[in-house]
Design a protein around this motif. Structure first.
Motif, short mmCIF file in Angstrom:
data_model
loop_
_atom_site.label_atom_id
_atom_site.label_comp_id
_atom_site.label_asym_id
_atom_site.label_seq_id
_atom_site.Cartn_x
_atom_site.Cartn_y
_atom_site.Cartn_z
N ASP A 98 0.97 -1.40 0.06
CA ASP A 98 0.17 0.22 -0.18
C ASP A 98 0.81 1.13 -0.18
OD1 ASP A 98 -1.73 2.23 0.52
OD2 ASP A 98 -2.90 1.08 2.42
N LEU A 99 1.22 2.13 -0.89
CA LEU A 99 2.19 3.28 -1.35
C LEU A 99 1.54 4.18 -0.28
CD1 LEU A 99 2.95 2.76 -5.08
CD2 LEU A 99 4.44 1.28 -2.97
N SER A 100 0.50 4.36 -0.72
CA SER A 100 0.03 5.91 0.18
C SER A 100 0.01 5.59 1.88
CB SER A 100 -1.21 6.04 -0.15
OG SER A 100 -2.85 4.82 0.89
N ALA A 101 0.10 3.70 1.69
CA ALA A 101 0.11 3.89 3.65
C ALA A 101 2.26 3.64 4.10
CB ALA A 101 -0.28 2.59 4.02
N LEU A 102 2.24 3.68 3.10
CA LEU A 102 3.69 3.22 3.24
C LEU A 102 4.45 4.69 3.16
CD1 LEU A 102 6.59 0.84 1.94
CD2 LEU A 102 6.91 3.73 1.45
N THR A 103 4.14 5.65 2.34
CA THR A 103 4.54 7.23 1.82
C THR A 103 4.08 7.88 3.14
OG1 THR A 103 4.26 6.94 -0.19
CG2 THR A 103 4.36 9.21 0.82
N ALA A 104 2.69 7.67 4.29
CA ALA A 104 2.61 8.24 5.40
C ALA A 104 3.13 8.15 6.23
CB ALA A 104 0.76 8.07 5.58
#
Length: 381
Positions: A129-135
């Motif tokens: 989950d790239l958005s969760a990782l970025t967060a």
């Protein structure tokens, strides 16, 4: 000399030129701790002491750099020794690292029980989950650490996209490439800064040696790891380097057979009434199938599955196989079966990284596939 050559040519020849004195085609085991100097500081070939450098280890390191598309490689006493050196070489107390929320248990233990004590901070994030990782990235994030496929859930990280996220935040990307091997995946070409291996697994390939490696392209990163390699001293000995180098030569042909066999095993398990879920990136229904197809040559020899009847049934299957050996580790020519929750991943029990109790992990070897299928058929009942 071997830059333009194919993978297996590099695996067999890089760092392994015939000995100029005798013509021996295999690099010898330099079982020596020290070296004669021609006058004070007059080193022959740069060797002074075997912690700092040994010709057998140099041969292995040259070969590993060549097959991973790196410029420099460092051979360690174990995969975790390599991981420890990477953390100490490239991070400082107070720095923050993002790690997978399904990391290998030993990696998690290194962060949670060792690195945290000397001031490192980490957050476990879903690598799919790239958005969760970025967060999870913050100003103090200096490193993103991923495995792909992950151990033991076989999740797939998009190396190229995660490299982009890491670099935008001023962090470096470390990829544990143990499960895929350099034959199936080349993280440095996809933007990773450091590749780490337990060479115990597919690279050594015969379950007879423990080792680790770090491979890099960047000179500054290489110099930092080189310093810690020598200063901390968890180096591969010459006998271990020799055995690992012997394994590397057949990595390509072995991986092809591992993949052939794993594809048949995964297909069999996917159709079995007692299996709730099969986790293998080669199956079209695997959520990481497309990403794996883009960045991997094939899908590897590791499979995990969940038993419909729960934990005890999963444990029982592990006890009933005959061709699959019940044991930890992976990547050898022999097939292995294990229960991660009670074995390789016991160190994450009770943490956010706890693995399902009904999970069984297979390291599919290079035996006759029909024998592997028959063994699983009888073990599942």
């Amino acid at each position: 000399m071997h830059d333009g050559h194919g993978f297996s040519t590099r695996a067999i020849h890089a760092g392994q030129e015939p000995d100029p004195l005798t013509g021996a085609v295999v690099p010898p085991i330099y079982a020596t701790s020290t070296y004669k100097q021609d006058g004070v500081g007059g080193l022959r070939g740069g060797y002074e002491y075997s912690r700092s450098g040994n010709p057998t280890r140099t041969a292995l390191e040259t070969c590993l750099a060549a097959i991973e598309g790196g410029t420099r490689a460092f051979a360690f006493a174990s995969g975790l020794a390599a991981e420890d050196a990477i953390l100490r070489a490239l991070l400082s107390p107070g720095d923050h690292v993002v790690i997978p929320d399904d990391a290998y248990g030993g990696t998690f233990r290194l962060f949670d029980k060792v690195a945290v004590r000397w001031g490192l901070r980490y957050t476990a994030a879903p690598i799919t989950d790239l958005s969760a990782l970025t967060a999870c990235m913050s100003e103090g994030t200096k490193m993103v650490w991923v495995e792909t496929p992950t151990n033991p859930l076989l999740n797939i990280a998009d190396i190229e996209q995660i490299a982009d996220i890491a670099h935008r935040h001023g962090a470096i990307l470390v990829v544990d490439n143990t499960f895929a091997s350099p034959y199936l995946q080349q993280p440095l070409a996809l933007g990773a800064d450091v590749v780490v291996h337990s060479t115990t697994k597919y690279i050594g390939g015969h379950s007879d040696v423990v080792g680790g490696a770090a491979i890099v392209r960047d000179d500054e990163i290489a110099d930092a790891i080189a310093f810690h390699h020598n200063a901390m001293g968890a180096v591969a000995g010459p006998f271990d380097a020799f055995l690992t180098l012997r394994g590397v030569k057949t990595l390509g042909v072995r991986m092809d057979r591992h993949c052939d066999n794993a594809e048949r095993v995964a297909e069999f398990l996917a159709g079995h009434p007692k299996i709730a879920e099969v986790r293998y990136p080669g199956l079209a229904e695997h959520p990481g199938h497309d990403v794996a197809g883009k960045q991997m040559k094939r899908y590897g020899g590791m499979i995990s599955f969940r038993h419909k009847d729960g934990e005890q049934a999963a444990v029982d299957v592990c006890a009933r196989t005959e061709v699959f050996t019940l044991g930890e580790s992976l990547g050898g020519v022999e097939s292995l079966i294990e229960h991660p929750g009670r074995m390789t991943h016991a160190s994450v029990a009770g943490s956010a990284l706890e693995v399902p109790a009904d999970l069984v992990r297979l390291s599919v070897g290079i035996e006759d596939a029909d024998d592997l299928l028959a063994d699983l058929r009888q073990a599942l009942g």
